[in-house]
Design a protein around this motif. Structure first.
Motif, mmCIF file in Angstrom:
data_model
loop_
_atom_site.group_PDB
_atom_site.id
_atom_site.type_symbol
_atom_site.label_atom_id
_atom_site.label_comp_id
_atom_site.label_asym_id
_atom_site.label_seq_id
_atom_site.Cartn_x
_atom_site.Cartn_y
_atom_site.Cartn_z
ATOM 1 N N PRO A 51 0.835 -1.213 0.000
ATOM 2 C CA PRO A 51 0.000 0.000 0.000
ATOM 3 C C PRO A 51 0.862 1.251 0.000
ATOM 4 O O PRO A 51 1.981 1.258 0.507
ATOM 5 N N ARG A 52 0.311 2.337 -0.543
ATOM 6 C CA ARG A 52 1.101 3.563 -0.678
ATOM 7 C C ARG A 52 1.179 4.359 0.621
ATOM 8 O O ARG A 52 2.234 4.781 1.034
ATOM 9 N N MET A 53 0.034 4.607 1.235
ATOM 10 C CA MET A 53 0.036 5.437 2.430
ATOM 11 C C MET A 53 -0.842 4.797 3.497
ATOM 12 O O MET A 53 -1.780 4.067 3.203
ATOM 13 N N VAL A 54 -0.528 5.081 4.758
ATOM 14 C CA VAL A 54 -1.336 4.615 5.879
ATOM 15 C C VAL A 54 -1.462 5.749 6.871
ATOM 16 O O VAL A 54 -0.763 6.753 6.791
ATOM 17 N N GLY A 55 -2.364 5.594 7.818
ATOM 18 C CA GLY A 55 -2.507 6.596 8.863
ATOM 19 C C GLY A 55 -2.940 5.939 10.146
ATOM 20 O O GLY A 55 -3.133 4.731 10.216
ATOM 21 N N GLY A 56 -3.114 6.731 11.197
ATOM 22 C CA GLY A 56 -3.592 6.200 12.459
ATOM 23 C C GLY A 56 -2.485 5.552 13.267
ATOM 24 O O GLY A 56 -1.299 5.782 13.062
ATOM 25 N N ASN A 57 -2.911 4.702 14.188
ATOM 26 C CA ASN A 57 -1.993 4.060 15.132
ATOM 27 C C ASN A 57 -1.410 2.796 14.514
ATOM 28 O O ASN A 57 -1.737 1.685 14.896
ATOM 29 N N SER A 58 -0.541 2.964 13.511
ATOM 30 C CA SER A 58 -0.032 1.833 12.743
ATOM 31 C C SER A 58 1.458 1.633 12.982
ATOM 32 O O SER A 58 2.193 2.551 13.333
ATOM 33 N N ALA A 59 1.884 0.405 12.748
ATOM 34 C CA ALA A 59 3.297 0.056 12.813
ATOM 35 C C ALA A 59 3.592 -0.916 11.678
ATOM 36 O O ALA A 59 2.685 -1.522 11.103
ATOM 37 N N ALA A 60 4.863 -1.060 11.345
ATOM 38 C CA ALA A 60 5.278 -1.972 10.288
ATOM 39 C C ALA A 60 6.539 -2.694 10.719
ATOM 40 O O ALA A 60 7.413 -2.117 11.379
ATOM 41 N N LEU A 127 3.521 -7.302 0.694
ATOM 42 C CA LEU A 127 2.877 -7.214 2.006
ATOM 43 C C LEU A 127 2.405 -8.599 2.430
ATOM 44 O O LEU A 127 1.661 -9.259 1.694
ATOM 45 N N LEU A 128 2.816 -9.038 3.609
ATOM 46 C CA LEU A 128 2.383 -10.334 4.127
ATOM 47 C C LEU A 128 0.966 -10.259 4.664
ATOM 48 O O LEU A 128 0.145 -11.128 4.408
ATOM 49 N N GLY A 129 0.678 -9.243 5.443
ATOM 50 C CA GLY A 129 -0.649 -9.103 6.039
ATOM 51 C C GLY A 129 -0.587 -8.150 7.215
ATOM 52 O O GLY A 129 0.457 -7.559 7.506
ATOM 53 N N GLY A 135 -1.890 -7.439 23.475
ATOM 54 C CA GLY A 135 -1.815 -6.694 24.722
ATOM 55 C C GLY A 135 -2.188 -5.231 24.567
ATOM 56 O O GLY A 135 -2.958 -4.685 25.354
ATOM 57 N N SER A 136 -1.652 -4.574 23.521
ATOM 58 C CA SER A 136 -1.864 -3.140 23.346
ATOM 59 C C SER A 136 -2.963 -2.808 22.354
ATOM 60 O O SER A 136 -3.497 -1.700 22.358
ATOM 61 N N GLY A 137 -3.299 -3.754 21.467
ATOM 62 C CA GLY A 137 -4.284 -3.493 20.435
ATOM 63 C C GLY A 137 -3.745 -2.693 19.276
ATOM 64 O O GLY A 137 -4.484 -2.344 18.344
ATOM 65 N N ARG A 138 -2.447 -2.411 19.265
ATOM 66 C CA ARG A 138 -1.863 -1.611 18.192
ATOM 67 C C ARG A 138 -1.787 -2.437 16.908
ATOM 68 O O ARG A 138 -1.350 -3.585 16.931
ATOM 69 N N SER A 139 -2.188 -1.834 15.797
ATOM 70 C CA SER A 139 -2.153 -2.542 14.527
ATOM 71 C C SER A 139 -0.738 -2.544 13.950
ATOM 72 O O SER A 139 0.048 -1.627 14.188
#
Length: 217
Positions: A51-60, A127-129, A135-139
């Protein structure tokens, strides 16, 4: 090695765990992991586009593959013991996506910051998924990359205690992999474990590793 004994002791040490018997210690294709070239071909066909762009509480995170002695490895790290969150846990390099970054940008930047591998040495495969840390709910999302030769690493001692080289053809065998159903405060769930003494890969990192291996069946 007795995986059941090792994991039983480990899980019993966790708080608020109602331990249940292992679901499985085997996998029908556990000894059929392909050669590095076959693995790359399968992943190119089966991974999602980036994906090109993301937002919010995301991590990679970056699942970095490379060949060594004819076998495909994936790079993982043992987090530093003094970190407030998840000390000494085994994970993939990665972290929060900064404003304006893509998932791939974040995974590559964090990999360079943690283990010193520059993005110019990494070919992105896809992208795998995505998932969430229970525990934290962080995506978070998993990006798969490839180095043609074993990378040279330079550890950031503030974040990383050690680099772990995980052979894909070994970890998905009965001596190293198993699954448990167990109960914690958030309810019942299926949890995957890879025993790499003295380390145990579990949680979100283990789920990502299982997803990667599933693409190779």
């Amino acid at each position: 090695m007795t995986v059941a004994r090792d994991l039983t002791g480990y899980l019993q040490a966790l708080p608020n765990v109602d331990l249940r018997v292992p679901l499985t210690f085997d996998h029908p294709d556990s000894r059929a992991i392909a050669t590095p070239s076959e693995i790359l071909e399968r992943l190119r066909d089966r991974l999602l586009g980036l994906p090109r762009m993301v937002g919010g509480n995301s991590a990679a995170v970056l699942l970095l593959l490379y060949p060594r002695d004819g076998e495909m490895m994936v790079l993982m790290t043992r987090r530093a013991s003094w970190l407030r969150n998840h000390p000494r846990e085994v994970s993939f390099p990665g972290g929060a996506v900064e404003p304006g970054e893509t998932l791939a940008d974040a995974a590559l930047r964090e990999t360079f910051e943690e283990v010193g591998i520059h993005r110019s040495n990494i070919k992105l495969l896809g992208l795998l998924g995505s998932g969430a840390v229970r525990g934290s709910g962080r995506s978070f999302s998993g990006i798969v990359g490839y180095c043609e030769t074993p990378p040279i690493t330079t550890l950031n001692a503030d974040e990383v205690e050690a680099v772990l080289e995980v052979p894909l053809g070994l970890v998905y065998t009965p001596d190293y992999f198993c699954e448990f159903w167990y109960n914690r405060s958030f309810g019942w769930g299926l949890f995957h474990f890879f025993v790499m003494v003295p380390d145990i890969i579990w949680g979100a990192s283990a789920r990502m590793l299982v997803e990667l291996l599933a693409l190779l069946e």
